[in-house]
Motif scaffolding. Structure first.
Motif, PDB file in Angstrom:
ATOM      1  N   PHE A  90       0.783  -1.230   0.000  1.00  0.00           N
ATOM      2  CA  PHE A  90       0.000   0.000   0.000  1.00  0.00           C
ATOM      3  C   PHE A  90       0.822   1.293   0.000  1.00  0.00           C
ATOM      4  O   PHE A  90       0.344   2.309  -0.499  1.00  0.00           O
ATOM      5  CB  PHE A  90      -0.946   0.023   1.209  1.00  0.00           C
ATOM      6  CG  PHE A  90      -1.908  -1.125   1.227  1.00  0.00           C
ATOM      7  CD1 PHE A  90      -2.887  -1.238   0.255  1.00  0.00           C
ATOM      8  CD2 PHE A  90      -1.807  -2.114   2.188  1.00  0.00           C
ATOM      9  CE1 PHE A  90      -3.767  -2.309   0.256  1.00  0.00           C
ATOM     10  CE2 PHE A  90      -2.684  -3.181   2.208  1.00  0.00           C
ATOM     11  CZ  PHE A  90      -3.670  -3.281   1.231  1.00  0.00           C
ATOM     12  N   LEU A  91       2.008   1.275   0.562  1.00  0.00           N
ATOM     13  CA  LEU A  91       2.782   2.514   0.590  1.00  0.00           C
ATOM     14  C   LEU A  91       3.464   2.775  -0.741  1.00  0.00           C
ATOM     15  O   LEU A  91       3.467   3.914  -1.224  1.00  0.00           O
ATOM     16  CB  LEU A  91       3.811   2.471   1.729  1.00  0.00           C
ATOM     17  CG  LEU A  91       3.237   2.296   3.138  1.00  0.00           C
ATOM     18  CD1 LEU A  91       4.342   2.373   4.183  1.00  0.00           C
ATOM     19  CD2 LEU A  91       2.141   3.310   3.430  1.00  0.00           C
ATOM     20  N   VAL A  92       4.047   1.760  -1.349  1.00  0.00           N
ATOM     21  CA  VAL A  92       4.650   1.901  -2.686  1.00  0.00           C
ATOM     22  C   VAL A  92       4.265   0.682  -3.536  1.00  0.00           C
ATOM     23  O   VAL A  92       5.134  -0.102  -3.935  1.00  0.00           O
ATOM     24  CB  VAL A  92       6.182   2.064  -2.617  1.00  0.00           C
ATOM     25  CG1 VAL A  92       6.558   3.457  -2.194  1.00  0.00           C
ATOM     26  CG2 VAL A  92       6.817   1.036  -1.691  1.00  0.00           C
ATOM     27  N   PRO A  93       2.979   0.477  -3.822  1.00  0.00           N
ATOM     28  CA  PRO A  93       2.575  -0.673  -4.647  1.00  0.00           C
ATOM     29  C   PRO A  93       3.068  -0.505  -6.083  1.00  0.00           C
ATOM     30  O   PRO A  93       3.347   0.620  -6.521  1.00  0.00           O
ATOM     31  CB  PRO A  93       1.048  -0.629  -4.580  1.00  0.00           C
ATOM     32  CG  PRO A  93       0.727   0.807  -4.337  1.00  0.00           C
ATOM     33  CD  PRO A  93       1.838   1.323  -3.459  1.00  0.00           C
ATOM     34  N   PRO A  94       3.179  -1.586  -6.836  1.00  0.00           N
ATOM     35  CA  PRO A  94       3.714  -1.506  -8.195  1.00  0.00           C
ATOM     36  C   PRO A  94       2.740  -0.813  -9.140  1.00  0.00           C
ATOM     37  O   PRO A  94       1.520  -0.877  -8.949  1.00  0.00           O
ATOM     38  CB  PRO A  94       3.902  -2.978  -8.584  1.00  0.00           C
ATOM     39  CG  PRO A  94       2.882  -3.707  -7.762  1.00  0.00           C
ATOM     40  CD  PRO A  94       2.824  -2.960  -6.456  1.00  0.00           C
ATOM     41  N   TRP A 485      -6.590   0.475  -5.660  1.00  0.00           N
ATOM     42  CA  TRP A 485      -6.522  -0.743  -4.846  1.00  0.00           C
ATOM     43  C   TRP A 485      -7.841  -1.514  -4.913  1.00  0.00           C
ATOM     44  O   TRP A 485      -7.853  -2.728  -5.092  1.00  0.00           O
ATOM     45  CB  TRP A 485      -6.222  -0.398  -3.384  1.00  0.00           C
ATOM     46  CG  TRP A 485      -4.953   0.354  -3.171  1.00  0.00           C
ATOM     47  CD1 TRP A 485      -3.890   0.446  -4.032  1.00  0.00           C
ATOM     48  CD2 TRP A 485      -4.604   1.149  -2.028  1.00  0.00           C
ATOM     49  NE1 TRP A 485      -2.917   1.247  -3.499  1.00  0.00           N
ATOM     50  CE2 TRP A 485      -3.310   1.691  -2.271  1.00  0.00           C
ATOM     51  CE3 TRP A 485      -5.248   1.446  -0.840  1.00  0.00           C
ATOM     52  CZ2 TRP A 485      -2.672   2.513  -1.355  1.00  0.00           C
ATOM     53  CZ3 TRP A 485      -4.610   2.271   0.083  1.00  0.00           C
ATOM     54  CH2 TRP A 485      -3.332   2.796  -0.174  1.00  0.00           C
ATOM     55  N   VAL A 486      -8.943  -0.794  -4.736  1.00  0.00           N
ATOM     56  CA  VAL A 486     -10.250  -1.454  -4.761  1.00  0.00           C
ATOM     57  C   VAL A 486     -10.496  -2.085  -6.122  1.00  0.00           C
ATOM     58  O   VAL A 486     -10.939  -3.232  -6.233  1.00  0.00           O
ATOM     59  CB  VAL A 486     -11.365  -0.447  -4.406  1.00  0.00           C
ATOM     60  CG1 VAL A 486     -12.734  -1.110  -4.511  1.00  0.00           C
ATOM     61  CG2 VAL A 486     -11.143   0.116  -3.004  1.00  0.00           C
ATOM     62  N   ALA A 487     -10.207  -1.325  -7.183  1.00  0.00           N
ATOM     63  CA  ALA A 487     -10.393  -1.874  -8.520  1.00  0.00           C
ATOM     64  C   ALA A 487      -9.472  -3.063  -8.763  1.00  0.00           C
ATOM     65  O   ALA A 487      -9.867  -4.065  -9.379  1.00  0.00           O
ATOM     66  CB  ALA A 487     -10.143  -0.787  -9.564  1.00  0.00           C
ATOM     67  N   GLY A 488      -8.235  -2.981  -8.262  1.00  0.00           N
ATOM     68  CA  GLY A 488      -7.288  -4.074  -8.453  1.00  0.00           C
ATOM     69  C   GLY A 488      -7.718  -5.336  -7.753  1.00  0.00           C
ATOM     70  O   GLY A 488      -7.564  -6.442  -8.286  1.00  0.00           O
ATOM     71  N   LEU A 489      -8.271  -5.214  -6.550  1.00  0.00           N
ATOM     72  CA  LEU A 489      -8.769  -6.395  -5.848  1.00  0.00           C
ATOM     73  C   LEU A 489      -9.940  -7.018  -6.599  1.00  0.00           C
ATOM     74  O   LEU A 489     -10.079  -8.245  -6.645  1.00  0.00           O
ATOM     75  CB  LEU A 489      -9.193  -6.013  -4.429  1.00  0.00           C
ATOM     76  CG  LEU A 489      -8.062  -5.632  -3.471  1.00  0.00           C
ATOM     77  CD1 LEU A 489      -8.629  -5.159  -2.137  1.00  0.00           C
ATOM     78  CD2 LEU A 489      -7.117  -6.802  -3.247  1.00  0.00           C
ATOM     79  N   GLY A 490     -10.780  -6.177  -7.199  1.00  0.00           N
ATOM     80  CA  GLY A 490     -11.888  -6.712  -7.979  1.00  0.00           C
ATOM     81  C   GLY A 490     -11.413  -7.435  -9.231  1.00  0.00           C
ATOM     82  O   GLY A 490     -12.056  -8.398  -9.678  1.00  0.00           O
ATOM     83  N   ARG A 491     -10.299  -6.995  -9.807  1.00  0.00           N
ATOM     84  CA  ARG A 491      -9.768  -7.639 -11.018  1.00  0.00           C
ATOM     85  C   ARG A 491      -8.925  -8.872 -10.719  1.00  0.00           C
ATOM     86  O   ARG A 491      -8.574  -9.619 -11.637  1.00  0.00           O
ATOM     87  CB  ARG A 491      -8.918  -6.643 -11.812  1.00  0.00           C
ATOM     88  CG  ARG A 491      -9.692  -5.493 -12.422  1.00  0.00           C
ATOM     89  CD  ARG A 491      -8.823  -4.751 -13.424  1.00  0.00           C
ATOM     90  NE  ARG A 491      -7.571  -4.299 -12.821  1.00  0.00           N
ATOM     91  CZ  ARG A 491      -7.388  -3.094 -12.285  1.00  0.00           C
ATOM     92  NH1 ARG A 491      -8.402  -2.235 -12.250  1.00  0.00           N
ATOM     93  NH2 ARG A 491      -6.222  -2.746 -11.786  1.00  0.00           N
ATOM     94  N   SER A 492      -8.573  -9.082  -9.467  1.00  0.00           N
ATOM     95  CA  SER A 492      -7.743 -10.238  -9.134  1.00  0.00           C
ATOM     96  C   SER A 492      -8.492 -11.541  -9.406  1.00  0.00           C
ATOM     97  O   SER A 492      -9.722 -11.554  -9.560  1.00  0.00           O
ATOM     98  CB  SER A 492      -7.331 -10.176  -7.661  1.00  0.00           C
ATOM     99  OG  SER A 492      -8.459 -10.325  -6.827  1.00  0.00           O
TER     100      SER A 492
END
Length: 634
Positions: A90-94, A485-492
Motif C-alpha cells: 500500500f505505501l509503494v505498490p507496483p 486498490w479497490v479496482a485491483g482487488l476486484g480484477r484479481s
C-alpha cells in the motif's frame, strides 16, 4: 609527456547502498533487543509476584524470565513482517498493481524471513506458556502428551500455536508471492496472525471481557501497522527507494490514525482492568502509566514528522527522517517491552462480586428477556463492528462534502441508502440486539439476516467505489492509490471468482447453510472471535450478492435468476431451522443457563427471522429488474 587531467581520472566510487534486508535488520535488530531487555528488566520486578499472588510455585528462571524475552522478540518479528508487507502492498505498490517491482519483491522476501522468525518464536512462546500455566519447570512439560493436551485444553498455548501457524503461512506465501494481489493477501493474513494474542491474557477473562478483547484487538493491529510501517519506511529510505515522499506521506496519515486508535483502545482497556486509584500504587498501574508516557512521546514524534520531516523529504532531504525515525523506533520497541511485562503482571484485585456463569461466559449480565425497549436500554457497544459503522458513515459524508466543495454533485439517494446500512449495522451489533445475540439464537439469526440482506446491499447501492474514485482521482507518475486498490482487488483472480454470479450465490447460500445446518454455529458462537467472523462473513456475503445483482455488465435475466435462487435457498434454510429437532449450539446455551429462554421456541423464532431475509432480497430483485446501470461508471 602529457600530464593527466581531472577529466582523465577514474570516476569516484559510488557508495553502495545496503540491501532492503540489511536495512530492515539494521533498524529492527537493535530495537528488538531493546524490547527484550525492557521486558526482562520489568518482569524481574514482578516475576515472583505473579506466581505468589496466584498461589503457584515458581517454575524457575528459564520460564519466568525466558517467556517475556522470547515473547518480546516474537512480537518484534511480527511487527516487522506486517510493516514490510504494508510497504509493498500500500505505501509503494507496483504500477498497474500487477507484478511486484524489485523493491516490493525484496520487501516481501524480507517479510517472509521475519515471518519465519515470528513462527519459530510463537512456537517457543507456546511451549513456555504451557510451563508457565502449569507453574512447572520447562523440562517437565517437554513431552508429546503434555504439549498435545495443551493444544486442546489450554487456551494460552492454543493461541500461540495458532499464531505460529498463521506466521508460517505468511512465510510460505511471502516466498511464493510475485504479484500485488498475493502481497495484499499476505498482509491480510499477517494482520490476522497478530490477533490471537489479543484474545488471551487478562483481557480474555473476567467481567467486560468482550469489550476488553475488542479494544485489545484494535490496539495490537494499530501498533503492528504503526511500528512495523515506520521500520519499513526507514529501511526504504536507507536503500534510496523510489517514491519515498509518497510512501512517507501515506505512512504519516496511517500513523496518525493508528495513534488515535491506540489511545482510545488503550484507554478503554485500562479502565476495564484497573481502578484510577491503583495507577500509582500497583506495579500494573505503574507499567500502564509507562505505556501512556511512551504513547505521548511518540505522539510528539509523529507531530514532528508531519510538520517537519514530510516537507523535508519532499524537498529531497532524508536526514531528519533517519535521525528522528531511528530514535522513534527505539521508543516504540521499548514500549513493546513494557506491554509484554504488563501482560505478565497481574492487575490489581477488583472489589466487584464474582460474576455469575452467564456473565463469565459473555462478559456481561443477561437476566431478562429482550423486549422492544431493551433495544435501547440494553445496548452494549461492539467496539469493532459498531466503530466500523460509525467510521463508514463519517468517511462517506466527508467524501460527499469534499466532492461538493469542488462543485460536483452526488445523488442524495445514494448517501441516504449508505447511511441506512450504517445505522442498521450499528443497531445489529451495538444495540440490545447485539447484546443478546451471543445469548439467544433468535437474536443471533436476526442479527445475521440484517447484516447480510440489509447492510450489504445498502453499502453496495451507496456506490462507495465510485465516490472514492471521484474524491481521490489517480495521478500519473506515482504509486496507485486507494481507488486503484479497490479496482485491483476486484480484477484479481479471487475477486473475479467471488464476484461472478455463481461465486456470489455459492458464498451467500453457503454462508447461511454452513452456519445453521452444518454446525458451524456450535463452533463459532461460544467465542467472541468466532462471532466476529460470523458477522463479517455475513456482511461480505451480502455485499458480494448485491454487487452481482446491481452490476450492469451482468444480464438482467442472470441477475434475476441469482436472486430467485438465493431467496428460495433462504426460505428453505428458514424452514429447516424451524422444523429441526436439534437445538443449534445446544451445549453452549446450556452452559449459559438462562432460565428465561425456551431454547426450542427461541430457535423457531430465529428460523422465522431467517425467513424475513427474503423480503429485502425481493426488494433487491425489483432493483435488478428495473435498473441496469447501478454499477456502470459514468
Amino acid at each position: 609527456m602529457v600530464r593527466p587531467t581531472d577529466a582523465d581520472a577514474p570516476p569516484a566510487a559510488t557508495p553502495r547502498r545496503p540491501s532492503t534486508g540489511t536495512a530492515l535488520v539494521s533498524q529492527a535488530a537493535p530495537a528488538a533487543v531493546v524490547a527484550a531487555v525492557v521486558a526482562l528488566a520489568l518482569t524481574a520486578l514482578s516475576g515472583a509476584e505473579t506466581y505468589a499472588r496466584l498461589g503457584l510455585p515458581d517454575p524457575g528462571a528459564v520460564v519466568t524470565y525466558g517467556l517475556p524475552v522470547v515473547r518480546a522478540l516474537t512480537e518484534s518479528a511480527a511487527v516487522v513482517t506486517v510493516g514490510a508487507l504494508l510497504l509493498a502492498a500500500f505505501l509503494v505498490p507496483p504500477p498497474g498493481l500487477g507484478w511486484l517491482s524489485a523493491e516490493g519483491y525484496r520487501a516481501v522476501r524480507v517479510a517472509s524471513w521475519s515471518a519465519a522468525a515470528w513462527a519459530a518464536g510463537a512456537l517457543v512462546t507456546g511451549v513456555l506458556a504451557v510451563a508457565d500455566a502449569f507453574a512447572r519447570p520447562l523440562a517437565d512439560v517437554l513431552t508429546t502428551s503434555t504439549l498435545g493436551e495443551s493444544v486442546t485444553g489450554l487456551p494460552t498455548a492454543r493461541i500461540w500455536f495458532l499464531t505460529a501457524g498463521a506466521a508460517l503461512a505468511v512465510a510460505v506465501l511471502g516466498r511464493l508471492a510475485l504479484s500485488w494481489g498475493a502481497t495484499v493477501g499476505a498482509f491480510a493474513l499477517a494482520v490476522v496472525g497478530v490477533l490471537p494474542a489479543a484474545f488471551g491474557g487478562h483481557s480474555g477473562t473476567g467481567t467486560s471481557h468482550d469489550l476488553a478483547t475488542s479494544s485489545l484487538a484494535l490496539h495490537v493491529v494499530a501498533a503492528a501497522c504503526w511500528v512495523g510501517g515506520l521500520v519499513a519506511v526507514l529501511a526504504h529510505a536507507a536503500v534510496g527507494g523510489a517514491h519515498l515522499p509518497t510512501a512517507l506521506g501515506r505512512f504519516s496519515t496511517t500513523a496518525f490514525w493508528c495513534w488515535v486508535v491506540l489511545a482510545l483502545s488503550g484507554t478503554v482497556n485500562a479502565l476495564l482492568r484497573v481502578n484510577p486509584a491503583d495507577l500509582t500504587t500497583s506495579t500494573y498501574g505503574l507499567l500502564l502509566l509507562g505505556k501512556v508516557a511512551g504513547l505521548v512521546v511518540l505522539g510528539v514524534f509523529g507531530a514532528t514528522h508531519r510538520t517537519r520531516t514530510v516537507p523535508e523529504v519532499a524537498d529531497g532531504s532524508r536526514a531528519a527522517l533517519v535521525r528522528l525515525g531511528g530514535v522513534e523506533v527505539l521508543i516504540m520497541f521499548a514500549t513493546i517491552g513494557v506491554a509484554v511485562a504488563l501482560g505478565r503482571t497481574p492487575p490489581p484485585e477488583m472489589t466487584d462480586a464474582p460474576p455469575g456463569r452467564g456473565e463469565a461466559l459473555l462478559g456481561y449480565a443477561v437476566d431478562r428477556p429482550l423486549d422492544l425497549p431493551g433495544l435501547v436500554t440494553a445496548a452494549r457497544p461492539d467496539l469493532i463492528l459498531g466503530s466500523l459503522a460509525v467510521v463508514a458513515a463519517l468517511a462517506y459524508l466527508a467524501g460527499v462534502r469534499r466532492l461538493r466543495r469542488r462543485g460536483a454533485e452526488w445523488p442524495v439517494a445514494r448517501t441516504l441508502v449508505w447511511l441506512v446500512g450504517c445505522v442498521v449495522l450499528l443497531v445489529a451489533t451495538s444495540s440490545g440486539l447485539g447484546r443478546y445475540a451471543p445469548a439467544q439464537v433468535s437474536a443471533l439469526m436476526i442479527q445475521q439476516v440484517l447484516v447480510m440482506t440489509v447492510v450489504g446491499p445498502c453499502w453496495v447501492l451507496g456506490r462507495p467505489r465510485r465516490l472514492l474514485a471521484l474524491v481521490r482521482p489517480e495521478t500519473s507518475g506515482g504509486p496507485p492509490g486507494p481507488g486503484a486498490w479497490v479496482a485491483g482487488l476486484g480484477r484479481s483472480r479471487l475477486g473475479r471468482l467471488l464476484s461472478s454470479p455463481v461465486g456470489a450465490v455459492v458464498v451467500f447460500v453457503g454462508t447461511g447453510w454452513s452456519l445453521d445446518v452444518a454446525g458451524l454455529v456450535d463452533v463459532l458462537v461460544p467465542g467472541q472471535a468466532g462471532r466476529l467472523v460470523m458477522t463479517a462473513g455475513a456482511l461480505g456475503a451480502g455485499c458480494l450478492l448485491a454487487r452481482v445483482v446491481t452490476d450492469g455488465a451482468v444480464a438482467v435475466g442472470t441477475r434475476v435468476v441469482v436472486l430467485v435462487v438465493t431467496a428460495v435457498a433462504q426460505a428453505g434454510l428458514s424452514a429447516v431451522v424451524v422444523s429441526s429437532s436439534r437445538v443449534l449450539g445446544g451445549e453452549y446455551w446450556d452452559r449459559l443457563g438462562l432460565a428465561f429462554v425456551d431454547r426450542p421456541a427461541d430457535q423457531v423464532l430465529g428460523g422465522l427471522g431467517l425467513g424475513l431475509g427474503v423480503v429485502p432480497l425481493l426488494a433487491l430483485l425489483l432493483s435488478a429488474r428495473t435498473r441496469s446501470d447501478v454499477q456502470v461508471s459514468a
